[in-house]
Write a protein that holds these residues in place. Sequence first.
Motif, mmCIF file in Angstrom:
data_model
loop_
_atom_site.group_PDB
_atom_site.id
_atom_site.type_symbol
_atom_site.label_atom_id
_atom_site.label_comp_id
_atom_site.label_asym_id
_atom_site.label_seq_id
_atom_site.Cartn_x
_atom_site.Cartn_y
_atom_site.Cartn_z
ATOM 1 N N TYR A 217 57.957 27.499 43.052
ATOM 2 C CA TYR A 217 57.097 28.561 43.603
ATOM 3 C C TYR A 217 57.890 29.375 44.627
ATOM 4 O O TYR A 217 57.878 30.614 44.623
ATOM 5 C CB TYR A 217 55.866 27.941 44.256
ATOM 6 N N ILE B 5 39.493 41.117 52.585
ATOM 7 C CA ILE B 5 40.377 42.142 51.999
ATOM 8 C C ILE B 5 39.550 43.071 51.115
ATOM 9 O O ILE B 5 38.746 42.613 50.311
ATOM 10 C CB ILE B 5 41.489 41.473 51.148
ATOM 11 N N MET C 117 39.581 43.069 40.276
ATOM 12 C CA MET C 117 40.696 42.338 39.657
ATOM 13 C C MET C 117 41.069 42.992 38.338
ATOM 14 O O MET C 117 42.192 43.408 38.114
ATOM 15 C CB MET C 117 40.264 40.888 39.376
ATOM 16 N N ARG D 9 42.947 46.278 38.882
ATOM 17 C CA ARG D 9 44.235 46.241 39.561
ATOM 18 C C ARG D 9 45.212 45.265 38.904
ATOM 19 O O ARG D 9 46.390 45.554 38.780
ATOM 20 C CB ARG D 9 43.978 45.840 41.017
ATOM 21 N N TYR D 10 44.736 44.134 38.559
ATOM 22 C CA TYR D 10 45.599 43.097 37.981
ATOM 23 C C TYR D 10 44.980 42.589 36.675
ATOM 24 O O TYR D 10 44.450 41.479 36.617
ATOM 25 C CB TYR D 10 45.779 41.951 38.975
ATOM 26 N N ALA E 269 44.562 34.895 35.149
ATOM 27 C CA ALA E 269 44.898 35.744 36.299
ATOM 28 C C ALA E 269 46.347 35.527 36.743
ATOM 29 O O ALA E 269 47.058 36.485 37.068
ATOM 30 C CB ALA E 269 43.948 35.453 37.464
ATOM 31 N N PHE E 270 46.785 34.288 36.735
ATOM 32 C CA PHE E 270 48.157 34.009 37.156
ATOM 33 C C PHE E 270 49.177 34.241 36.032
ATOM 34 O O PHE E 270 50.382 34.330 36.297
ATOM 35 C CB PHE E 270 48.277 32.555 37.649
ATOM 36 N N ARG F 112 50.022 36.625 34.298
ATOM 37 C CA ARG F 112 50.828 37.848 34.336
ATOM 38 C C ARG F 112 52.156 37.629 35.047
ATOM 39 O O ARG F 112 53.030 38.487 35.016
ATOM 40 C CB ARG F 112 50.044 38.988 34.978
ATOM 41 N N ARG F 113 52.320 36.523 35.678
ATOM 42 C CA ARG F 113 53.587 36.178 36.331
ATOM 43 C C ARG F 113 53.953 34.752 35.925
ATOM 44 O O ARG F 113 53.612 33.782 36.637
ATOM 45 C CB ARG F 113 53.437 36.271 37.849
ATOM 46 N N ALA G 218 56.508 32.716 36.014
ATOM 47 C CA ALA G 218 57.169 31.752 36.906
ATOM 48 C C ALA G 218 56.191 31.226 37.955
ATOM 49 O O ALA G 218 56.167 30.029 38.260
ATOM 50 C CB ALA G 218 58.375 32.407 37.587
ATOM 51 N N GLU G 219 55.361 32.122 38.503
ATOM 52 C CA GLU G 219 54.364 31.659 39.478
ATOM 53 C C GLU G 219 53.305 30.783 38.792
ATOM 54 O O GLU G 219 52.862 29.779 39.351
ATOM 55 C CB GLU G 219 53.711 32.867 40.177
ATOM 56 N N PHE H 36 52.444 27.099 39.969
ATOM 57 C CA PHE H 36 51.079 26.862 40.437
ATOM 58 C C PHE H 36 50.454 25.676 39.713
ATOM 59 O O PHE H 36 49.910 24.763 40.341
ATOM 60 C CB PHE H 36 50.241 28.132 40.217
ATOM 61 N N MET I 212 44.839 33.767 47.209
ATOM 62 C CA MET I 212 45.174 34.568 46.031
ATOM 63 C C MET I 212 43.905 35.064 45.329
ATOM 64 O O MET I 212 43.803 36.226 44.950
ATOM 65 C CB MET I 212 46.022 33.738 45.050
ATOM 66 N N SER J 269 40.884 35.474 46.570
ATOM 67 C CA SER J 269 40.125 36.440 47.375
ATOM 68 C C SER J 269 40.827 37.792 47.406
ATOM 69 O O SER J 269 40.192 38.836 47.227
ATOM 70 C CB SER J 269 39.951 35.930 48.806
ATOM 71 N N PHE J 270 42.129 37.768 47.633
ATOM 72 C CA PHE J 270 42.883 39.026 47.708
ATOM 73 C C PHE J 270 42.765 39.796 46.390
ATOM 74 O O PHE J 270 42.626 41.028 46.392
ATOM 75 C CB PHE J 270 44.349 38.712 48.053
ATOM 76 N N GLY K 100 40.450 39.414 44.056
ATOM 77 C CA GLY K 100 39.089 39.581 43.564
ATOM 78 C C GLY K 100 38.803 38.780 42.301
ATOM 79 O O GLY K 100 38.001 39.199 41.466
ATOM 80 N N GLN L 283 37.129 36.459 39.763
ATOM 81 C CA GLN L 283 35.737 36.032 39.611
ATOM 82 C C GLN L 283 35.662 34.732 38.812
ATOM 83 O O GLN L 283 36.366 34.597 37.808
ATOM 84 C CB GLN L 283 34.934 37.112 38.880
ATOM 85 N N LYS M 109 32.167 39.843 47.646
ATOM 86 C CA LYS M 109 32.653 39.700 46.275
ATOM 87 C C LYS M 109 31.518 39.519 45.276
ATOM 88 O O LYS M 109 31.768 39.246 44.094
ATOM 89 C CB LYS M 109 33.592 38.482 46.181
#
Lengths: 193, 193, 193, 193, 193, 193
Positions: free
Chosen positions: A51, A135, B1, B4-5, B37-38, B40-41, B43-44, B48, B169, B171-172, B174, B176, C111
């Motif tokens: 991470y 946020i 979410m 944006r993402y 949600a995760f 899209r990345r 490696a993260e 995670f 992550m 909350s920032f 969004g 659901q 939210k």
Amino acid sequence: MAERYPFPDLNTLPEDIRARILEVQEKAGFIPNVFLAFARRPAEWRAFFAYHDALMLKEEGSLTKGEREMIVTTTSAANQCLYCVVAHGAILRIYEKKPLVADQVAVNHRKADIPPRQKAMLDFAMKVCQRAHEIEDADFKALYPHGFDDEDIWDISAITAFFGLSNRMASFAGMQPNPEFYLMGRLPREKKA
Amino acid sequence: MAERYPFPDLNTLPEDIRARILEVQEKAGFIPNVFLAFARRPAEWRAFFAYHDALMLKEEGSLTKGEREMIVTTTSAANQCLYCVVAHGAILRIYEKKPLVADQVAVNHRKADIPPRQKAMLDFAMKVCQRAHEIEDADFKALYPHGFDDEDIWDISAITAFFGLSNRMASFAGMQPNPEFYLMGRLPREKKA
Amino acid sequence: MAERYPFPDLNTLPEDIRARILEVQEKAGFIPNVFLAFARRPAEWRAFFAYHDALMLKEEGSLTKGEREMIVTTTSAANQCLYCVVAHGAILRIYEKKPLVADQVAVNHRKADIPPRQKAMLDFAMKVCQRAHEIEDADFKALYPHGFDDEDIWDISAITAFFGLSNRMASFAGMQPNPEFYLMGRLPREKKA
Amino acid sequence: MAERYPFPDLNTLPEDIRARILEVQEKAGFIPNVFLAFARRPAEWRAFFAYHDALMLKEEGSLTKGEREMIVTTTSAANQCLYCVVAHGAILRIYEKKPLVADQVAVNHRKADIPPRQKAMLDFAMKVCQRAHEIEDADFKALYPHGFDDEDIWDISAITAFFGLSNRMASFAGMQPNPEFYLMGRLPREKKA
Amino acid sequence: MAERYPFPDLNTLPEDIRARILEVQEKAGFIPNVFLAFARRPAEWRAFFAYHDALMLKEEGSLTKGEREMIVTTTSAANQCLYCVVAHGAILRIYEKKPLVADQVAVNHRKADIPPRQKAMLDFAMKVCQRAHEIEDADFKALYPHGFDDEDIWDISAITAFFGLSNRMASFAGMQPNPEFYLMGRLPREKKA
Amino acid sequence: MAERYPFPDLNTLPEDIRARILEVQEKAGFIPNVFLAFARRPAEWRAFFAYHDALMLKEEGSLTKGEREMIVTTTSAANQCLYCVVAHGAILRIYEKKPLVADQVAVNHRKADIPPRQKAMLDFAMKVCQRAHEIEDADFKALYPHGFDDEDIWDISAITAFFGLSNRMASFAGMQPNPEFYLMGRLPREKKA
């Protein structure tokens, strides 16, 4: 820490972990305590550093490596985490080549000698650190004029969130920064030669 | 979410990630949003879930899987994270076979219908969540009489710290919770049949 | 609660109180604990429910009954009152015919899947709940565009203030929600039939 | 207040409300603003004063009337409610025949010139006021040695909770204390003659 | 206080301190306790009153003496300092010739009967008192339209900072206000004659 | 700071102030900014440094000069005052001959490498700094076993209170620490030679 969660013997560690630790030691001249503190639990160690590397060593995006460390130093100070403020403050000084900046952002990023872009970045990071549930759109919009896009903002948030984890682990376990970190990056380069 | 993402297309994901997601979907009947949600990345994502599995699926130690989820639900409510309270509250109800317990610990763990051992566990977790820098010897000593040893306490702390990351992550960004989570574990088993 | 402040025997209660309780029982299928918990003090019981009815059952004004319950659920969660979050969350789900909304506003109303009008309403309610002494003209003005007038705003404030009383009483006395509330309004109507 | 929520004309009020207000006026020499401020909503007015009387005028229990007013003054100051601090501070001075005590408890009850019994009572009240969700057995046990039983503790809590309602209403609506209250009970009795 | 840090005998004090104290006594009719409480340490006494006089007795600038005392009363209430609220509230009433204003600003300056200039002044003072590290340009700019210049703002800040010192000393040492202060400035002048 | 409150020309200062500043410059090799920042107001300058000297240079009592600076560094960090943390952290390192201690107490004094006596001293100082109104007998009693008497405790409190003043002034005015402070006391002595 030493009493409750003693560091494992380097030679007893799984090979991948041992190799990475020796590599870091070679490069830094010492083994940062976080590498040993987490090594007593190999699966957590591997996830933690995977991470870490995904967030801190990545080349994409507009955040410099120095800015990433600046986020760590600032939010770790808000969380009162001794290990991360001292260790990442050292790396911050080196990356940014600014011997004073780590102490400044650790005490009060609003008064630090940094450009408006970095102040806006740290304002956002501090909100993720302390009030992520509040946020809102306006927080994103405050970052766009400074050249951050939504991927950069994910980086800011993820770095803050990840080191919030690190801060809590270091504080709970009483992890101490290596003495070497305190002075790193404070002296002009010629003294090092 | 979503705006944006956006979630990536399942078919575009690396094979290891896709396989795990399909496996979860098969078991749960739907894909919990955190997996997408995760994703899209990558490696993260991998770090995670490796971290998650190391903490939540482990068999060693005196913490039951239900107790692990209870820590997540309680501290995520303190962090006001909608995704984690709803999703992990659901898993908590199922593991503990107590349809009321998730709502109780989310609102106020002090008034929940749980034994003193679990109250002490949650008191410690809440301190790691909110004031890790003040953790002291006395906090450890309060847990020993309930059968927790230092490895268990590391688990309590690490789960709290890891979901503090997850909360920020979610909350920032969004994130659901899937609608399916809200009702899971609330009905007697025969209705499910 | 049971030990310190036991419920009175229904047959020993004054006739007006007993009649209302039986009426509620007939309608709900059970006696919500708040009716019994307060009944040990008839004068307080009468004042409490008179106030409750004046605020929650009134027909005038632009607030729907669902919106009134939404204010109760949100601010009671901020006050960490188990009884009110569970009991009024149930009524909220039924009135609004939205099985997910109560959990959403209880964790983080920002939210929740609710329209801007209701978010503004809850922002105001949360300020009355937590910082009433800082309410200023700007707070009123933020509500007018959403169709609230000064009488509606009095309603929002009075409901918040009244349940702040209720929250403190329930928490201090350890009042527990009836188990029936936890599931109410979560299932589609046909399952109930 | 005057602009947004004007006082109703006394002659337009329901007879029971008008009668009580005239009675208070006769006794006090003026009409305390709270009687007029709430009168615009007769049902709420009746519930409010019924609750008030049940808690503040009762003869049973070990709390004196002065102690009841002391709870109101102290917790209302914590809630920064101008109306209640000034109006109930006045009544407190009169009941306790201590011209200095209201200012003392309003600023910091820990430094007030009051006996240990009253300090313990105010400690409990302040916890109900600010952190009712954390009230636990130990808080009750701290009061018993001072002669408070569980019914007295219900009184302390209910008075605190009820005036928390009152504080929020007065602050939100901008209710001002009558000028007469500021000086009441400050002068030795002979000056009044 | 009396036990731990007893007042020194007036006759044992250095001549300059004794002279000033006698002068104050002659003017006020009594010796305010702060003069005796600090006198046990002459060097600190001299520095304290030199600072006090430099800030509170100066003639330059747009702040009136009443406004200076208003800052003291408001911020001392935020710090819950009994001595300063009571003593400086008395002086505030006298300077401003407004018998109600001290109680108003002590409870909640936002609801006090004071002009917008003084509300803005107190907003700034409260931020210096509670969050000086967050003071920013916008805070200065909010004061300029009310006729405050940067020297006035230094005065507002210095008075707040100085009495923050005074508040902490008085609270730590348990300094009590003289009984005379409580009533000063509350009565119309003719009654005094 | 430079813009709003420019430093006065050394040659325009009153002789006593100029002499002291030159003396400090001779000793330290540079003029600490606080000497110039306050010099624009000679009366305040004189009171400030008289107070400072009375508390920090005194020889009596059990507090060492290093301990005095440790109180300043710790409480200034809690107040997020950049100037005082950096400047007094430097002096602390020199007095205590411990190059790491300033960073440790600034981040979290609970984890600092200091003896129990100093931890108890800093616990008391932090309470005076943040909640002086709650100081009670038990706080004094916690210090006696460590060799502090009531005069030492007055010192701890007065130092904390005085630097609370200093912190607020430095933050409000944007006072920056001289660059020299950041490195002072971090290097072994031979490098200085």
